[in-house]
Design a protein around this motif. Sequence first.
Motif, short mmCIF file in Angstrom:
data_model
loop_
_atom_site.label_atom_id
_atom_site.label_comp_id
_atom_site.label_asym_id
_atom_site.label_seq_id
_atom_site.Cartn_x
_atom_site.Cartn_y
_atom_site.Cartn_z
N LEU A 67 0.82 -1.21 0.00
CA LEU A 67 0.00 0.00 0.00
C LEU A 67 0.85 1.27 0.00
O LEU A 67 0.32 2.38 0.10
N SER A 68 2.17 1.09 -0.07
CA SER A 68 3.14 2.20 -0.08
C SER A 68 3.08 3.05 1.18
O SER A 68 3.40 4.24 1.16
N GLN A 69 2.71 2.43 2.29
CA GLN A 69 2.70 3.13 3.58
C GLN A 69 4.02 2.80 4.30
O GLN A 69 4.06 2.03 5.25
N PHE A 70 5.09 3.41 3.81
CA PHE A 70 6.42 2.97 4.20
C PHE A 70 6.80 3.35 5.63
O PHE A 70 7.52 2.60 6.29
N ASP A 71 6.34 4.48 6.11
CA ASP A 71 6.63 4.84 7.50
C ASP A 71 6.00 3.83 8.46
O ASP A 71 6.64 3.38 9.41
N GLU A 72 4.74 3.47 8.18
CA GLU A 72 4.05 2.50 9.01
C GLU A 72 4.70 1.12 8.88
O GLU A 72 4.85 0.38 9.86
N GLU A 73 5.11 0.79 7.64
CA GLU A 73 5.79 -0.49 7.42
C GLU A 73 7.07 -0.56 8.24
O GLU A 73 7.36 -1.57 8.90
N ALA A 74 7.85 0.51 8.20
CA ALA A 74 9.13 0.52 8.94
C ALA A 74 8.89 0.34 10.44
O ALA A 74 9.64 -0.39 11.11
N ALA A 75 7.84 0.96 10.96
CA ALA A 75 7.54 0.83 12.39
C ALA A 75 7.22 -0.62 12.75
O ALA A 75 7.68 -1.13 13.79
N VAL A 76 6.47 -1.29 11.90
CA VAL A 76 6.13 -2.70 12.16
C VAL A 76 7.37 -3.58 12.03
O VAL A 76 7.61 -4.48 12.85
N ARG A 77 8.20 -3.30 11.02
CA ARG A 77 9.40 -4.14 10.84
C ARG A 77 10.40 -3.94 11.98
O ARG A 77 11.16 -4.85 12.32
N ARG A 116 21.83 -1.62 -0.40
CA ARG A 116 22.75 -0.74 0.32
C ARG A 116 23.51 0.15 -0.66
O ARG A 116 23.90 1.28 -0.33
N THR A 117 23.72 -0.34 -1.87
CA THR A 117 24.32 0.49 -2.91
C THR A 117 23.50 1.76 -3.11
O THR A 117 24.03 2.88 -3.15
N ALA A 118 22.17 1.57 -3.22
CA ALA A 118 21.29 2.72 -3.45
C ALA A 118 21.33 3.68 -2.27
O ALA A 118 21.34 4.92 -2.45
N VAL A 119 21.35 3.13 -1.05
CA VAL A 119 21.38 3.98 0.14
C VAL A 119 22.68 4.79 0.19
O VAL A 119 22.66 6.01 0.43
N LYS A 120 23.80 4.13 -0.04
CA LYS A 120 25.09 4.84 0.00
C LYS A 120 25.16 5.90 -1.10
O LYS A 120 25.72 6.99 -0.90
N ALA A 126 12.50 -0.79 3.81
CA ALA A 126 11.35 0.04 4.18
C ALA A 126 11.81 1.44 4.58
O ALA A 126 11.19 2.45 4.19
N LEU A 127 12.90 1.52 5.32
CA LEU A 127 13.45 2.82 5.72
C LEU A 127 13.96 3.61 4.52
O LEU A 127 13.83 4.83 4.45
N TYR A 128 14.51 2.89 3.56
CA TYR A 128 14.95 3.53 2.31
C TYR A 128 13.76 4.17 1.60
O TYR A 128 13.83 5.32 1.15
N ASN A 129 12.67 3.41 1.51
CA ASN A 129 11.48 3.94 0.85
C ASN A 129 10.85 5.10 1.62
O ASN A 129 10.13 5.92 1.04
N ALA A 169 18.33 3.34 7.27
CA ALA A 169 18.33 2.28 6.26
C ALA A 169 19.71 1.66 6.14
O ALA A 169 19.87 0.42 6.11
N LEU A 170 20.74 2.51 6.09
CA LEU A 170 22.12 2.02 5.98
C LEU A 170 22.48 1.15 7.18
O LEU A 170 23.07 0.08 7.03
N GLU A 171 22.11 1.58 8.37
CA GLU A 171 22.42 0.84 9.59
C GLU A 171 21.82 -0.56 9.56
O GLU A 171 22.49 -1.55 9.88
N ASN A 172 20.57 -0.67 9.15
CA ASN A 172 19.89 -1.97 9.19
C ASN A 172 20.31 -2.87 8.03
O ASN A 172 20.40 -4.09 8.21
#
Length: 354
Positions: A235-245, A302-306, A272-275, A282-285
């Motif tokens: 559903l592209s609810q990435f903040d909520e997704e990150a909280a659950v993960r 991680r390539t994309a995050v860096k 999820a944090l990247y999105n 995101a990098l940390e995880n």
Amino acid sequence: MKKLILLLLVSWGAFAQTAESYHVKAKAHFEKGQFKEAIAALTLAIKLNPKNVKAWRNRAITYEKTEKFDLAVKDYLEVLKYDPSAETLGAIGFDYLVLEKYEESRKYLQQAITLLPTNINFRYNLALSHQYEQNYALAIEAYDEALKVDPYHTTSLISKTRCLLRLKQFDKASVLVDSFFLKKNFDVEMLLFRGDIKLHNGAVEAALNDFTRAIAINPEDIILLIRAADCLAELSQFDEEAAVRKRIVTLMEKQGETKEYRAINYGLLGFALYNAFLWEEALENLSKSISLDPSATFYFYRTAVKAKLKDYAGACEDLKKAQELNPEEAENYEGYFADTAEFEEFYESCMGGV
């Protein structure tokens, strides 16, 4: 002669009393949860009186408490010599089921059912023996027989639904789940199944609603949390997704899940944090994921995050590592950065350094 008989009677009386005293001690230990001591006392009782069926049965039960099902079976087989009842046969069938000896389990369970056809547990365990061997059609037939005895037997209804889903018979599973709730029954696992059926039918928000309701009841159920997180991602609810993960990885650490399983879920949290545009987290995880179990997929993420963090040298190293770990996807990995305008600067930097 009379004196000899009297002595024998006295000796036998002391003998029997000693065997019984050990049995009494065993009962006291069992009630306190001291199973090792209970087994020791019952063993002494059996040595003094090998025909003490009660001691054999109680030791079998105590072995089950300590999850020594192989020893429990041996004791129940001894009980069977003196007490070939449905209860004894059913207990042997159950222990063989736990030991994953399914053919032996069915042998004794079917005998128990013949003697006591109305016992729902014997029929349920028989069905489970088929289910554990992934013979889902046979399992469903056996569950139907169990449900003839008790149409509202919750565990049979749940297990039958699980088998229907394994066979991808979603329509039949849906009818069963709906009828379960219409009878004002309730079970968290049935909510999970209903959510899965809704997902199959493309109703992601409705599925998320069921998973969320189930989580409110079982907040530490990792499977439910993963289902909810996957719905939020779709559903592209990435903040909520990150909280659950985040909750998922915390529970995994607490529950001691395998390294590989934790690696996957740290990686999914990183994605999820990247999105959600939270690059540092995101990098940390993603780094935690890679340290647990190096994966081409998460090196790629991680390539994309860096690259987002302008660490082009580090990103280039990760891209090469992803290509090395998964040569079949090497061109696709490189092509993503070559074809995505926001990574143009990184790509030129990385390729220019080759």
